[in-house]
Design a protein around this motif. Structure first.
Motif, short mmCIF file in Angstrom:
data_model
loop_
_atom_site.label_atom_id
_atom_site.label_comp_id
_atom_site.label_asym_id
_atom_site.label_seq_id
_atom_site.Cartn_x
_atom_site.Cartn_y
_atom_site.Cartn_z
N GLU A 135 46.03 7.16 15.68
CA GLU A 135 44.93 6.83 16.59
C GLU A 135 45.25 7.16 18.04
N SER A 136 46.47 6.89 18.47
CA SER A 136 46.78 7.09 19.88
C SER A 136 47.15 8.53 20.22
N SER A 137 47.94 9.20 19.38
CA SER A 137 48.40 10.55 19.71
C SER A 137 47.57 11.65 19.07
N GLY A 138 46.83 11.34 18.01
CA GLY A 138 46.06 12.35 17.31
C GLY A 138 46.90 13.21 16.37
N GLU A 139 48.18 12.86 16.25
CA GLU A 139 49.10 13.60 15.39
C GLU A 139 48.77 13.36 13.92
N ALA A 140 48.89 14.41 13.10
CA ALA A 140 48.63 14.29 11.67
C ALA A 140 49.66 13.39 11.00
N LEU A 141 49.20 12.61 10.02
CA LEU A 141 50.10 11.73 9.28
C LEU A 141 50.23 12.22 7.84
N PRO A 142 51.39 12.76 7.48
CA PRO A 142 51.60 13.20 6.10
C PRO A 142 51.98 12.04 5.20
N SER A 143 51.78 12.20 3.90
CA SER A 143 52.20 11.23 2.87
C SER A 143 51.53 9.86 2.98
N VAL A 144 50.32 9.82 3.48
CA VAL A 144 49.55 8.58 3.51
C VAL A 144 48.90 8.41 2.14
N ASN A 145 49.01 7.23 1.57
CA ASN A 145 48.38 6.93 0.28
C ASN A 145 46.92 6.55 0.51
N ILE A 146 46.03 7.19 -0.22
CA ILE A 146 44.61 6.88 -0.16
C ILE A 146 44.19 6.47 -1.57
N THR A 147 43.67 5.25 -1.71
CA THR A 147 43.24 4.77 -3.02
C THR A 147 41.80 4.27 -2.93
N VAL A 148 41.12 4.29 -4.09
CA VAL A 148 39.77 3.76 -4.18
C VAL A 148 39.90 2.29 -4.56
N LYS A 149 39.34 1.41 -3.74
CA LYS A 149 39.47 -0.02 -3.95
C LYS A 149 38.98 -0.42 -5.34
N GLY A 150 39.82 -1.19 -6.04
CA GLY A 150 39.47 -1.70 -7.35
C GLY A 150 39.71 -0.74 -8.50
N THR A 151 40.33 0.41 -8.22
CA THR A 151 40.61 1.39 -9.27
C THR A 151 42.07 1.85 -9.15
N THR A 152 42.45 2.73 -10.05
CA THR A 152 43.79 3.33 -9.97
C THR A 152 43.70 4.76 -9.44
N LYS A 153 42.53 5.17 -8.98
CA LYS A 153 42.36 6.52 -8.42
C LYS A 153 43.03 6.59 -7.07
N GLY A 154 43.69 7.71 -6.82
CA GLY A 154 44.33 7.85 -5.54
C GLY A 154 44.66 9.29 -5.19
N SER A 155 45.10 9.45 -3.96
CA SER A 155 45.50 10.75 -3.44
C SER A 155 46.53 10.51 -2.35
N VAL A 156 47.19 11.58 -1.93
CA VAL A 156 48.18 11.50 -0.86
C VAL A 156 47.88 12.61 0.13
N SER A 157 47.96 12.31 1.41
CA SER A 157 47.71 13.33 2.42
C SER A 157 48.85 14.35 2.45
N ASP A 158 48.50 15.59 2.74
CA ASP A 158 49.51 16.65 2.79
C ASP A 158 50.21 16.66 4.14
#
Length: 82
Positions: A36-59
């Motif tokens: 938020e403050s620097s605008g730098e990309a964040l790799p390896s962030v876990n993204i999941t759909v609430k209430g499911t086991t679906k997910g992805s990871v940022s590159d």
């Protein structure tokens, strides 16, 4: 002949309608996770759909893509060590 053809055509029509409804009920959400403050990309962030086991990871560039079904609208982002 017509009596035997009608049930087959009816089945085909219903199958096509169900298939198109199923495929239209999905959407792909893409985005980029940044600090938020620097605008730098964040790799390896876990993204999941609430209430499911679906997910992805940022590159390495913070980009992600995840498939959602109709009604799934809450994404949860988590990043360990930041």
């Amino acid at each position: 002949m017509k009596q035997r053809l009608f049930p087959k055509l009816l089945f085909l029509l219903i199958a096509c309608a169900c298939f198109s409804a199923f495929t239209m009920a999905q959407a792909v959400v893409t985005g980029r996770v940044t600090d938020e403050s620097s605008g730098e990309a964040l790799p390896s962030v876990n993204i999941t759909v609430k209430g499911t086991t679906k997910g992805s990871v940022s590159d390495a560039s913070g980009n992600y893509s995840i498939s959602l079904n109709t009604g799934e609208s809450v994404l949860i982002f988590s990043f360990t060590g930041y």
